[in-house]
Design an enzyme around this catalytic site. Structure first.
Site, PDB file in Angstrom:
ATOM      1  N   LEU A  27       0.800  -1.047   0.108  1.00 56.65           N
ATOM      2  CA  LEU A  27      -0.015   0.072  -0.022  1.00 56.65           C
ATOM      3  C   LEU A  27       1.065   1.320  -0.079  1.00 56.65           C
ATOM      4  O   LEU A  27       1.849   1.234   0.948  1.00 56.65           O
ATOM      5  CB  LEU A  27      -0.636  -0.051   1.173  1.00 56.65           C
ATOM      6  N   SER A  28       0.536   2.122  -0.853  1.00 56.15           N
ATOM      7  CA  SER A  28       1.300   3.664  -0.784  1.00 56.15           C
ATOM      8  C   SER A  28       0.957   4.282   0.421  1.00 56.15           C
ATOM      9  O   SER A  28       0.006   4.087   0.930  1.00 56.15           O
ATOM     10  CB  SER A  28       1.349   4.296  -2.127  1.00 56.15           C
TER      11      SER A  28
END
Length: 439
Positions: A121-122
């Protein structure tokens, strides 16, 4: 740069004055030149400061961590990463922690990227900039290259609506399975699902650099891995005229708008650091395997169209709050009490809390040490003039409850669900109207 040598020079200058010498600072400028001491210009210092800020954005950490999803969104709004209502609604509707593995949920509300194996996940600030740059609207087509957990695709689907297109390409099969698990969890359990008409994402496995040439073009495209200069034209060809492509290009999050068949506008957003795209691996003399994308526009069944129409009609007739009500958890009660007490200018004591009477009828504890006159005076000072006390108490009933000294908002009633369950329809048809949601 200021060094120990320049510090020593100023000490000598001051000591010379202290000894009674008539030379003030001993011609400091000449001394600095003779000793070849360099002083960094102000512009260079500012540039370095901006570079340090950019470094923090590359890996996240641009905003403070939140105690829950709502507070994280508040921080992103305050820092101007979230700037539009549509993006805010999408972020509030989906709890970021639901896309973490259970043992890592404590880190979900930090503005940091997260990786575990192939799952990634960014940082929230990166997703915010991506969502804003995409300029999403209902009915558009969207392609997510490196769709990962499906977190971004699910938020996009809330904005695209039932007549949009929402496709994703992911390299790893285990990540696709994880994304579908999270998607099913959102559809079946999320309190916010019925506040939107959803464009459900569809994920396919493959390398995004091997998309079949006959695949259609999209209104919006996002790539979640670092793109090199030689791959830029390939990405542009996935885009329709007047479409928007957002991708990390040469260490910068970049927005590319296709203004014509052979014309483009490019804008750099922020400095970022992404892992590069994985290049396709081919055996010698083997033909590359093209990745087929799902059908761009499927023919909807009459039953599906009827469900969409009925739900939209019922939503127009259902009164209630907006599409993204703020949730407040029990551990936020202290912050709520402090803010409300500040509004009426009262002092917050350890065992004595005073609230605006239209928010809560009296003190939060059972402190009976004060006289009735003192209590009436404090309540009168905080009460809004011209509003009868009885009406205020009626307004607050059913809105807030007290539990252990912390204020808890009651869970909002899903009025759309209640309306559908009240329709004179067979039970299986009602469940179809509710997308077979359990609650």
């Amino acid at each position: 740069m200021f060094t120990s040598r320049i510090v020593a020079t100023f000490i000598e200058c001051l000591w010379g004055k202290r000894e009674g010498n008539n030379i003030i600072f001993r011609n400091t400028v000449d001394t600095i030149k003779q000793r070849q001491i360099t002083v960094t210009p102000i512009r260079a210092l500012r540039r370095r400061h901006q570079q340090r800020q950019s470094e923090s954005v590359r890996m996240g950490g641009a905003v403070s961590a939140g105690e829950d999803n709502d507070e994280l969104i508040d921080n992103l709004k305050e820092a101007q990463y979230i700037r539009s209502d549509l993006v805010e609604q999408a972020f509030r509707a989906i709890d970021r922690a639901d896309y973490y593995l259970e043992e890592f949920r404590d880190s979900a509300y930090k503005d940091l990227a997260w990786r575990h194996g192939n799952i990634h996940l960014s940082a929230p600030c990166i997703y915010s900039e991506v969502m804003e740059a995409l300029d999403l609207q209902p009915g558009l087509s969207f392609l997510n290259l490196g769709s990962g957990t499906g977190y971004l695709s699910t938020m996009v689907g809330l904005i695209l609506g039932p007549f949009g297109v929402n496709h994703g390409v992911e390299l790893h099969q285990d990540v696709i399975e994880y994304a579908y698990q999270k998607l099913e969890f959102f559809i079946k359990t999320s309190d916010s699902f019925d506040r939107f008409e959803f464009c459900e994402p569809c994920f396919v496995m493959g390398n995004c650099l091997e998309i079949a040439p006959e695949s259609g073009q999209y209104d919006r495209v996002y790539c979640g891995a670092g793109v090199q200069q030689e791959q830029e034209d390939y990405m542009k060809n996935l885009l329709k005229v007047e479409g928007i492509l957002v991708l990390p290009l040469e260490e910068k999050l970049t927005k590319i708008t296709r203004t014509g068949y052979n014309s483009w506008e490019t804008k750099n957003i922020i400095a970022v650091s992404f892992a590069p795209l994985v290049l396709p691996k081919h055996r010698d003399n083997s033909k590359p395997k093209a990745v087929p994308l799902p059908t761009m526009f499927e023919v909807r069944t009459l039953q599906d169209l009827a469900r969409i129409s009925i739900r939209l009609t019922l939503k127009k007739t259902v009164p209630g709050p907006g599409p993204f009500p703020r949730r407040r958890l029990a551990h936020n009660g202290e912050r709520l009490r402090r803010r409300r007490a500040q509004h009426c200018g009262s002092t917050l004591l350890s065992n004595r809390y005073v609230f605006m009477s239209r928010l809560i009828p009296g003190p939060i504890d059972d402190n009976n040490n004060r006289s009735d006159t003192e209590e009436e005076e404090e309540e009168g000072n905080c009460r809004i003039l011209g509003e009868p006390e009885e009406e205020e108490e009626q307004e607050e009933e059913g809105e807030e409850s007290r539990e252990g000294g912390a204020l808890l908002h009651e869970a909002p009633v899903n009025l759309l669900r209640e309306r559908i369950l009240g329709l004179p329809l067979p039970e299986p048809l009602k469940m179809y109207m509710l997308h077979y949601r359990e609650k």
